[in-house]
Design an enzyme around this catalytic site. Structure first.
Site, PDB file in Angstrom:
ATOM      1  N   ALA A  67       0.862  -1.185   0.000  1.00 37.69           N
ATOM      2  CA  ALA A  67       0.000   0.000   0.000  1.00 37.69           C
ATOM      3  C   ALA A  67       0.895   1.231   0.000  1.00 37.69           C
ATOM      4  O   ALA A  67       2.041   1.175   0.468  1.00 37.69           O
ATOM      5  CB  ALA A  67      -0.878  -0.019   1.246  1.00 37.69           C
ATOM      6  N   GLY A 110       0.746  -5.114   0.523  1.00 39.85           N
ATOM      7  CA  GLY A 110      -0.303  -5.170  -0.498  1.00 39.85           C
ATOM      8  C   GLY A 110       0.207  -5.742  -1.821  1.00 39.85           C
ATOM      9  O   GLY A 110      -0.579  -6.281  -2.605  1.00 39.85           O
ATOM     10  N   GLU A 113      -0.047  -9.325  -1.366  1.00 35.36           N
ATOM     11  CA  GLU A 113      -1.488  -9.625  -1.376  1.00 35.36           C
ATOM     12  C   GLU A 113      -2.040  -9.574  -2.802  1.00 35.36           C
ATOM     13  O   GLU A 113      -2.874 -10.392  -3.182  1.00 35.36           O
ATOM     14  CB  GLU A 113      -2.227  -8.647  -0.457  1.00 35.36           C
ATOM     15  CG  GLU A 113      -1.913  -8.930   1.022  1.00 35.36           C
ATOM     16  CD  GLU A 113      -2.339  -7.814   1.957  1.00 35.36           C
ATOM     17  OE1 GLU A 113      -2.013  -6.638   1.668  1.00 35.36           O
ATOM     18  OE2 GLU A 113      -2.992  -8.099   2.979  1.00 35.36           O
ATOM     19  N   GLU A 133       3.907  -5.331   7.249  1.00 32.30           N
ATOM     20  CA  GLU A 133       3.053  -4.324   7.902  1.00 32.30           C
ATOM     21  C   GLU A 133       3.333  -4.217   9.400  1.00 32.30           C
ATOM     22  O   GLU A 133       3.173  -3.165  10.005  1.00 32.30           O
ATOM     23  CB  GLU A 133       1.570  -4.668   7.689  1.00 32.30           C
ATOM     24  CG  GLU A 133       1.078  -4.527   6.252  1.00 32.30           C
ATOM     25  CD  GLU A 133       1.241  -5.783   5.417  1.00 32.30           C
ATOM     26  OE1 GLU A 133       2.015  -6.699   5.812  1.00 32.30           O
ATOM     27  OE2 GLU A 133       0.600  -5.861   4.363  1.00 32.30           O
TER      28      GLU A 133
HETATM   29  N1  CAA Z   1       4.541   3.456  -0.108  1.00 37.73           N
HETATM   30  C1  CAA Z   1       4.922   4.663  -0.550  1.00 37.73           C
HETATM   31  N2  CAA Z   1       6.142   4.923  -1.030  1.00 37.73           N
HETATM   32  C2  CAA Z   1       7.002   3.893  -1.075  1.00 37.73           C
HETATM   33  C3  CAA Z   1       6.670   2.613  -0.644  1.00 37.73           C
HETATM   34  C4  CAA Z   1       5.363   2.393  -0.149  1.00 37.73           C
HETATM   35  N3  CAA Z   1       4.917   1.186   0.254  1.00 37.73           N
HETATM   36  N4  CAA Z   1       7.745   1.795  -0.803  1.00 37.73           N
HETATM   37  C5  CAA Z   1       8.722   2.567  -1.324  1.00 37.73           C
HETATM   38  N5  CAA Z   1       8.274   3.833  -1.487  1.00 37.73           N
HETATM   39  C6  CAA Z   1       9.001   4.992  -1.998  1.00 37.73           C
HETATM   40  C7  CAA Z   1       9.997   5.515  -0.964  1.00 37.73           C
HETATM   41  O1  CAA Z   1       9.348   6.375  -0.060  1.00 37.73           O
HETATM   42  C8  CAA Z   1      10.982   6.211  -1.858  1.00 37.73           C
HETATM   43  O2  CAA Z   1      10.426   7.462  -2.240  1.00 37.73           O
HETATM   44  P1  CAA Z   1      11.373   8.782  -2.312  1.00 37.73           P
HETATM   45  O3  CAA Z   1      12.332   8.466  -3.432  1.00 37.73           O
HETATM   46  O4  CAA Z   1      10.400   9.858  -2.630  1.00 37.73           O
HETATM   47  O5  CAA Z   1      12.031   8.887  -0.983  1.00 37.73           O
HETATM   48  C9  CAA Z   1      11.013   5.331  -3.115  1.00 37.73           C
HETATM   49  O6  CAA Z   1       9.803   4.583  -3.096  1.00 37.73           O
HETATM   50  C10 CAA Z   1      12.175   4.362  -3.120  1.00 37.73           C
HETATM   51  O7  CAA Z   1      12.130   3.630  -1.895  1.00 37.73           O
HETATM   52  P2  CAA Z   1      13.453   3.152  -1.170  1.00 37.73           P
HETATM   53  O8  CAA Z   1      14.500   4.214  -1.262  1.00 37.73           O
HETATM   54  O9  CAA Z   1      13.067   2.672   0.197  1.00 37.73           O
HETATM   55  O10 CAA Z   1      13.859   1.944  -2.134  1.00 37.73           O
HETATM   56  P3  CAA Z   1      14.744   0.663  -1.796  1.00 37.73           P
HETATM   57  O11 CAA Z   1      14.962  -0.009  -3.109  1.00 37.73           O
HETATM   58  O12 CAA Z   1      15.920   1.004  -0.963  1.00 37.73           O
HETATM   59  O13 CAA Z   1      13.812  -0.277  -0.877  1.00 37.73           O
HETATM   60  C11 CAA Z   1      11.744  -1.398  -0.327  1.00 37.73           C
HETATM   61  C12 CAA Z   1      12.664  -0.861  -1.447  1.00 37.73           C
HETATM   62  C13 CAA Z   1      12.396  -2.534   0.435  1.00 37.73           C
HETATM   63  C14 CAA Z   1      10.495  -1.907  -1.047  1.00 37.73           C
HETATM   64  C15 CAA Z   1      11.419  -0.271   0.665  1.00 37.73           C
HETATM   65  O14 CAA Z   1      11.018   0.871  -0.074  1.00 37.73           O
HETATM   66  C16 CAA Z   1      10.329  -0.603   1.620  1.00 37.73           C
HETATM   67  O15 CAA Z   1      10.558  -1.269   2.614  1.00 37.73           O
HETATM   68  N6  CAA Z   1       9.069  -0.132   1.344  1.00 37.73           N
HETATM   69  C17 CAA Z   1       7.955  -0.312   2.222  1.00 37.73           C
HETATM   70  C18 CAA Z   1       7.455  -1.742   2.241  1.00 37.73           C
HETATM   71  C19 CAA Z   1       6.276  -1.895   3.187  1.00 37.73           C
HETATM   72  O16 CAA Z   1       6.355  -1.645   4.366  1.00 37.73           O
HETATM   73  N7  CAA Z   1       5.126  -2.333   2.611  1.00 37.73           N
HETATM   74  C20 CAA Z   1       3.910  -2.518   3.357  1.00 37.73           C
HETATM   75  C21 CAA Z   1       3.030  -1.331   3.169  1.00 37.73           C
HETATM   76  S1  CAA Z   1       1.561  -1.377   4.159  1.00 37.73           S
HETATM   77  C22 CAA Z   1       0.477  -2.369   3.328  1.00 37.73           C
HETATM   78  O17 CAA Z   1       0.760  -2.892   2.266  1.00 37.73           O
HETATM   79  C23 CAA Z   1      -0.876  -2.499   3.985  1.00 37.73           C
HETATM   80  C24 CAA Z   1      -1.833  -3.450   3.382  1.00 37.73           C
HETATM   81  O18 CAA Z   1      -1.565  -4.612   3.158  1.00 37.73           O
HETATM   82  C25 CAA Z   1      -3.204  -3.046   3.130  1.00 37.73           C
END
Ligand code: CAA
Length: 259
Positions: A67, A110, A113, A133
């Site tokens: 998400a 997500g 998912e 999450e």
């Molecule tokens: N939402 C919004 N923005 C995101 C994102 C997310 N889930 N994942 C990455 N981004 C954005 C970052 O904020 C960053 O933006 P900026 O360049 O503007 O700073 C850009 O994408 C690049 O991200 P990283 O620098 O972190 O990239 P990376 O290659 O080093 O790492 C990653 C990649 C491991 C996927 C890391 O970005 C990460 O851990 N993301 C979050 C993963 C997460 O927690 N997902 C669960 C979300 S909650 C959910 O999904 C709820 C549900 O089921 C309903």
């Protein structure tokens, strides 16, 4: 002209629709608009008899990082309750044609998912899967607790959801979360080839088999066996079944018209 902002669409070989998530700057994070567009693209594919199978991918680097956390941060409890996202997820889940996920890189939250909404997942060797999450002080909200446990069983589902630890592609294959591992650069090609194979089958038989398989998650064995027998019987009325059997007996390839 592409009607979507977060999706690219392409038709492959006339019968396979390829949907590519197109928010690489945000690691294909699934904002509301992305899910709305996905639901709309699938609704259109449902109506289009030329489309027999859909492949969804995030492209060569990342499937989807979950998400959109920036969007999620704006939601309070009432906002979450009235959120349109569950409707979009429901629309994706109710797509009746085969949906294949081609996964490279991260499929998280997500994103994992979304992959589990697909009927078959093919992943590159470098893919990573997780429900992180818990690291955000929350939990999966798009079927992750329910679909993951039904797919990989309790011990691994608990480990992934409670710890946020990721699985690699080999682990996902061993757990039955994905169907196949390819070299990273071949994932989409392989998913399209599999889609093309399925697209050449009888669409009625494919649809009924998909429905019966998915219903096994919801039904007891007796009810599931009844559904299977009824669908199997109904297919005996289809021209495609006659064609399939006739082609076998004539030692030729069948041509399924879809009726
Ligand atoms: N939402 C919004 N923005 C995101 C994102 C997310 N889930 N994942 C990455 N981004 C954005 C970052 O904020 C960053 O933006 P900026 O360049 O503007 O700073 C850009 O994408 C690049 O991200 P990283 O620098 O972190 O990239 P990376 O290659 O080093 O790492 C990653 C990649 C491991 C996927 C890391 O970005 C990460 O851990 N993301 C979050 C993963 C997460 O927690 N997902 C669960 C979300 S909650 C959910 O999904 C709820 C549900 O089921 C309903």
């Amino acid at each position: 002209m592409n009607p979507y902002q977060d999706l690219l669409t392409d038709t492959v070989g006339g019968s396979v629709l390829l949907l590519t998530l197109n928010r690489s700057d945000a690691r294909n994070a699934l904002r509301n608009n992305t899910l709305r567009e996905l639901a709309a693209a699938l609704a259109q594919a449902e109506q289009d008899s030329a489309v027999r199978v859909v492949v969804i991918t995030g492209g060569p680097k990342v499937f989807a990082a979950g998400a959109d956390i920036k969007e999620m941060a704006q939601l309070d409890a009432i906002g979450a309750l009235t959120d349109p996202r569950p409707q979009y997820w429901k629309a994706i889940a109710s797509f009746s044609k085969p949906l294949i996920a081609a996964v490279n890189g991260y499929a998280l939250g997500g994103g994992c998912e979304l992959m589990m909404h697909a009927d078959i997942a093919i992943a590159g060797a470098g893919a990573r899967f997780g429900q992180p999450e818990i690291n955000l002080g929350t939990m999966p909200g798009a079927g992750g607790t329910q679909r993951l446990i039904r797919t990989v069983g309790k011990p691994l589902a608990m480990k992934m959801v409670l710890s946020g630890e990721m699985l690699d592609a080999a682990g996902a294959l061993a757990a039955g979360l994905i169907a196949e591992v390819t070299a990273d650069e071949q994932t989409i090609e392989r998913a399209l080839a599999l889609a093309t194979t399925i697209a050449a089958k009888s669409p009625l038989a494919v649809r009924m088999a998909k429905e019966a398989l998915l219903k096994s998650f919801e039904m007891g064995l007796d009810a599931g066996l009844n559904l299977e027998r009824k669908s199997f019987s109904l297919l005996a009325a289809s021209a495609d079944r006659q064609e399939g059997i006739a082609a076998f007996l004539d030692k030729r390839q069948p041509v399924f018209a879809g009726n």
